[in-house]
Design a protein around this motif. Structure first.
Motif, PDB file in Angstrom:
ATOM      1  N   MET A 188       1.052  -1.136  -0.041  1.00  0.00           N
ATOM      2  CA  MET A 188      -0.011   0.526   0.503  1.00  0.00           C
ATOM      3  C   MET A 188       1.232   1.032  -0.100  1.00  0.00           C
ATOM      4  N   VAL A 189       0.706   1.886  -1.152  1.00  0.00           N
ATOM      5  CA  VAL A 189       1.265   3.669  -0.508  1.00  0.00           C
ATOM      6  C   VAL A 189       0.651   4.356  -0.323  1.00  0.00           C
ATOM      7  N   GLU A 190       1.812   5.089   0.187  1.00  0.00           N
ATOM      8  CA  GLU A 190       1.853   5.529   1.618  1.00  0.00           C
ATOM      9  C   GLU A 190       1.888   6.880   0.917  1.00  0.00           C
ATOM     10  N   PHE A 191       0.623   8.092   0.431  1.00  0.00           N
ATOM     11  CA  PHE A 191       0.174   9.237   0.241  1.00  0.00           C
ATOM     12  C   PHE A 191       0.844  10.944   1.108  1.00  0.00           C
ATOM     13  N   GLU A 192       1.854  11.478   0.742  1.00  0.00           N
ATOM     14  CA  GLU A 192       2.265  12.978   1.501  1.00  0.00           C
ATOM     15  C   GLU A 192       0.996  13.643   1.169  1.00  0.00           C
ATOM     16  N   LYS A 193       0.316  13.834   0.180  1.00  0.00           N
ATOM     17  CA  LYS A 193      -1.180  15.134   0.370  1.00  0.00           C
ATOM     18  C   LYS A 193      -2.208  13.833  -0.491  1.00  0.00           C
ATOM     19  N   LYS A 194      -3.783  14.195  -0.236  1.00  0.00           N
ATOM     20  CA  LYS A 194      -4.245  14.051  -0.781  1.00  0.00           C
ATOM     21  C   LYS A 194      -4.418  13.713  -2.163  1.00  0.00           C
ATOM     22  N   LEU A 195      -4.284  15.170  -2.631  1.00  0.00           N
ATOM     23  CA  LEU A 195      -4.108  15.585  -3.940  1.00  0.00           C
ATOM     24  C   LEU A 195      -2.897  16.729  -4.956  1.00  0.00           C
ATOM     25  N   SER A 196      -2.944  16.273  -5.962  1.00  0.00           N
ATOM     26  CA  SER A 196      -1.269  17.130  -6.883  1.00  0.00           C
ATOM     27  C   SER A 196      -2.449  17.668  -7.419  1.00  0.00           C
ATOM     28  N   VAL A 197      -1.659  19.410  -7.891  1.00  0.00           N
ATOM     29  CA  VAL A 197      -2.604  19.965  -9.076  1.00  0.00           C
ATOM     30  C   VAL A 197      -1.166  19.937  -9.988  1.00  0.00           C
ATOM     31  N   VAL A 198      -1.549  19.779 -11.393  1.00  0.00           N
ATOM     32  CA  VAL A 198      -0.299  20.068 -11.594  1.00  0.00           C
ATOM     33  C   VAL A 198      -0.767  21.082 -12.935  1.00  0.00           C
ATOM     34  N   ILE A 199       0.150  21.934 -12.796  1.00  0.00           N
ATOM     35  CA  ILE A 199       0.024  22.943 -14.452  1.00  0.00           C
ATOM     36  C   ILE A 199       1.103  22.708 -14.827  1.00  0.00           C
ATOM     37  N   VAL A 200       0.956  22.839 -16.509  1.00  0.00           N
ATOM     38  CA  VAL A 200       1.665  22.580 -17.205  1.00  0.00           C
ATOM     39  C   VAL A 200       2.108  23.970 -17.773  1.00  0.00           C
ATOM     40  N   THR A 201       2.283  24.693 -18.482  1.00  0.00           N
ATOM     41  CA  THR A 201       2.353  26.424 -19.173  1.00  0.00           C
ATOM     42  C   THR A 201       3.616  26.356 -20.163  1.00  0.00           C
ATOM     43  N   PHE A 202       3.435  26.722 -20.923  1.00  0.00           N
ATOM     44  CA  PHE A 202       4.699  27.698 -22.093  1.00  0.00           C
ATOM     45  C   PHE A 202       4.314  29.057 -22.407  1.00  0.00           C
ATOM     46  N   ASN A 203       4.905  30.027 -22.215  1.00  0.00           N
ATOM     47  CA  ASN A 203       4.204  31.794 -23.335  1.00  0.00           C
ATOM     48  C   ASN A 203       2.808  31.813 -22.705  1.00  0.00           C
ATOM     49  N   HIS A 204       2.665  31.608 -21.317  1.00  0.00           N
ATOM     50  CA  HIS A 204       1.228  32.140 -21.699  1.00  0.00           C
ATOM     51  C   HIS A 204       1.032  33.217 -20.613  1.00  0.00           C
ATOM     52  N   GLU A 205       1.864  33.998 -20.360  1.00  0.00           N
ATOM     53  CA  GLU A 205       1.690  35.111 -19.503  1.00  0.00           C
ATOM     54  C   GLU A 205       0.469  35.664 -19.404  1.00  0.00           C
ATOM     55  N   ARG A 206      -0.190  35.708 -20.594  1.00  0.00           N
ATOM     56  CA  ARG A 206      -1.746  36.586 -20.366  1.00  0.00           C
ATOM     57  C   ARG A 206      -2.733  35.794 -20.102  1.00  0.00           C
ATOM     58  N   TYR A 207      -2.277  34.564 -19.306  1.00  0.00           N
ATOM     59  CA  TYR A 207      -3.273  33.710 -18.838  1.00  0.00           C
ATOM     60  C   TYR A 207      -3.006  32.531 -17.983  1.00  0.00           C
ATOM     61  N   ILE A 208      -1.851  32.612 -17.545  1.00  0.00           N
ATOM     62  CA  ILE A 208      -0.808  31.727 -16.195  1.00  0.00           C
ATOM     63  C   ILE A 208      -1.960  32.122 -14.956  1.00  0.00           C
ATOM     64  N   ALA A 209      -1.643  33.315 -14.633  1.00  0.00           N
ATOM     65  CA  ALA A 209      -2.257  33.570 -13.196  1.00  0.00           C
ATOM     66  C   ALA A 209      -3.872  33.335 -13.168  1.00  0.00           C
ATOM     67  N   GLU A 210      -4.614  34.181 -14.257  1.00  0.00           N
ATOM     68  CA  GLU A 210      -5.905  33.392 -13.746  1.00  0.00           C
ATOM     69  C   GLU A 210      -6.338  31.786 -13.965  1.00  0.00           C
ATOM     70  N   ALA A 211      -5.193  30.857 -14.304  1.00  0.00           N
ATOM     71  CA  ALA A 211      -5.193  29.940 -13.758  1.00  0.00           C
ATOM     72  C   ALA A 211      -4.964  29.028 -12.937  1.00  0.00           C
ATOM     73  N   ILE A 212      -4.164  29.844 -12.011  1.00  0.00           N
ATOM     74  CA  ILE A 212      -3.301  29.363 -10.519  1.00  0.00           C
ATOM     75  C   ILE A 212      -4.324  30.278  -9.645  1.00  0.00           C
ATOM     76  N   ASP A 213      -4.634  30.922  -9.581  1.00  0.00           N
ATOM     77  CA  ASP A 213      -5.803  32.286  -9.317  1.00  0.00           C
ATOM     78  C   ASP A 213      -7.348  31.147  -8.877  1.00  0.00           C
ATOM     79  N   SER A 214      -7.445  30.326 -10.268  1.00  0.00           N
ATOM     80  CA  SER A 214      -8.254  29.148 -10.378  1.00  0.00           C
ATOM     81  C   SER A 214      -8.475  28.353  -9.533  1.00  0.00           C
ATOM     82  N   VAL A 215      -7.223  27.935  -8.865  1.00  0.00           N
ATOM     83  CA  VAL A 215      -7.000  27.319  -8.144  1.00  0.00           C
ATOM     84  C   VAL A 215      -6.732  27.032  -6.899  1.00  0.00           C
TER      85      VAL A 215
END
Length: 324
Positions: free
Chosen positions: A1-28
């Motif tokens: 049985m794997v012991e997880f350190e967190k309940k959830l991991s949110v993975v955000i991948v980004t490339f040249n998203h300066e217009r949108y990345i703040a909105e993505a992070i804020d939504s998390v």
């Protein structure tokens, strides 16, 4: 049985998203949850201010782990590396130009998976917006089929249970016997199909009939994401699609002993190659037709699909022009 350190991991991948990345992070960060989570943000060597914005957020929030690369390694390798760093029991995925709209999205999906252990992951409905965040008239994603239960039988080599930013899945990347590197080895640009296939070989996806996010679809080709620019406009796309489709069949069998046959999609690729050649004949497109035909086992059925499918393509294109 794997012991997880967190309940959830949110993975955000980004490339040249300066217009949108703040909105993505804020939504998390606006998510209301009763469990521990981490946010891993992988910037793939952006040439704009995306890395600076990501680092600014990381300085303010201890839950954010920024991985800002000096060089671009490609979307699949970037995503794979971030997924391998996760410590959560579940993984939520978010593209850097998409965003979530419901503050209870993560709680809803985690609760669903806690209650339904038979599901490997779950998805939800999403709104399609343009570059400015305005709702688009066309809300249809041809490669997504929303169902209350999406099984391996529903996967035809291309159709997915949900757009990437809607998915929350059980973490198969921690101490797994599965060689997950096939996600980026199979194709450097397209990884969602390989990933979803692996998960479907381990269980079904549940569908939550609720709109909880926005997917950004670009109206101008110049503004599109890196996949659309490099892959969709690739002259060898038909050949690569055929190879990818056959590789998926091989992965299902070699890793999980699951027999799959994505013949209908292979026939679609043949008709698409033929249609492109008829529109603008050249040597490369002629070879694409030959290649797609050779890789279709049922030649008679392959030929029988030409007329109805090309007529459908012409009809759809005619309707599109009338709507402009």
């Amino acid at each position: 049985m794997v012991e997880f350190e967190k309940k959830l991991s949110v993975v955000i991948v980004t490339f040249n998203h300066e217009r949108y990345i703040a909105e993505a992070i804020d939504s998390v960060l606006m998510q209301k949850v009763d469990f521990s989570y981490e946010i891993l943000i992988g910037d793939d060597g952006s040439a704009d201010r995306t890395p600076e914005i990501v680092k600014e957020y990381a300085e303010q929030w201890d839950c954010i782990l920024p991985i800002c690369r000096d060089e671009n390694i490609g979307p699949n390798r970037n995503a794979f590396d971030m997924l391998m760093r996760t410590k959560g029991e579940y993984i939520a995925f978010l593209d850097g130009d998409d965003y979530w709209t419901d503050p209870l999205k993560l709680q809803t999906q985690v609760d669903f998976l806690d209650r339904h252990r038979e599901f490997i992951g779950c998805t939800h409905r999403i709104t399609i917006v343009d570059e400015e965040g305005r709702k688009q008239k066309d809300q249809f994603l041809p490669w997504v089929r929303f169902k209350k239960r999406f099984t391996l039988a529903d996967f035809d080599g291309v159709t997915l249970p949900g757009q990437a930013s809607t998915l929350v899945r059980r973490n198969l990347f921690v101490d797994s016997d599965i060689d997950m590197s096939v996600i980026y080895h199979t194709h450097p640009m397209v990884g969602d199909r390989t990933s979803v296939l692996i998960f479907l070989c381990n269980g079904d996806f549940g569908g939550i009939d609720r709109d909880m996010g926005c997917y950004r679809r670009y109206n101008t080709p110049a503004a599109g994401n890196i996949t659309s620019k490099i892959y969709l406009n690739n002259e060898n796309r038909i050949r690569e699609e055929m190879d990818l489709t056959e590789n998926l069949e091989t992965i299902a069998w070699n890793l999980f002993h699951k027999k799959t046959a994505f013949d209908p999609y292979k026939r679609t690729l043949f008709v698409s190659a033929l249609y492109q050649y008829l529109q603008k004949p050249n040597a490369a497109r002629k070879e694409a037709v030959r290649y797609a035909y050779r890789h279709n086992k049922n030649k008679i059925l392959c030929i029988a699909t030409i007329l109805p499918r090309i007529c459908k393509k012409v009809w759809n294109r005619t309707l599109g022009k009338r709507g402009n």
